[in-house]
Scaffold this active site. Structure first.
Site, short mmCIF file in Angstrom:
data_model
loop_
_atom_site.label_atom_id
_atom_site.label_comp_id
_atom_site.label_asym_id
_atom_site.label_seq_id
_atom_site.Cartn_x
_atom_site.Cartn_y
_atom_site.Cartn_z
N CYS A 34 0.84 -1.20 0.00
CA CYS A 34 0.00 0.00 0.00
C CYS A 34 0.88 1.26 0.00
CB CYS A 34 -0.89 -0.06 1.23
SG CYS A 34 -1.74 1.46 1.66
N CYS A 37 0.04 3.84 2.63
CA CYS A 37 0.49 3.38 3.95
C CYS A 37 1.92 3.84 4.23
CB CYS A 37 0.41 1.86 4.04
SG CYS A 37 -1.27 1.21 3.96
#
Length: 110
Positions: A34, A37
């Site tokens: 991600c 993230c």
């Protein structure tokens, strides 16, 4: 300046490290694949150095902890859960500015 660090949580230590913690606990659900993230990690690494000792920031790898993902209805990554004395106070999904996250933390300090 704080000496806090971001701690890694998992299914085994979540109760002790997040829910039993007296104070504010911010839990970041993330995944290695991600990209947002990774942005959130950089922001949290800055914040953790600026917060009081009774605030804990932790990370949970969502891929490795599906039961916690399900329990807290994590539908997108990154997701931040804000706990105060073990009680879930707020959930934020996506990347926010550092100031927004700090303000959320500070709102639970009183």
């Amino acid at each position: 300046m704080s000496t806090n660090v971001i701690t890694e949580l998992n299914q085994d230590n979540f109760q002790e490290m997040a829910l039993a913690f007296k104070g504010i606990s911010v839990v970041d659900f993330w995944s290695a694949t991600c990209l947002p993230c990774k942005q959130m990690t950089r922001i949290l690494e800055e914040i953790v150095q600026e917060i009081p000792e009774h605030v804990r920031i932790s990370k949970i790898n969502a891929d490795d902890n599906p039961l916690l993902v399900q329990k807290y209805s994590v539908r997108a990554l990154p997701t931040l859960l804000f706990f105060k004395d073990g009680k879930l106070m707020e959930t934020k999904t996506g990347v926010d500015r550092k100031q927004v996250i700090r303000k959320a933390i500070e709102s639970y300090l009183n």
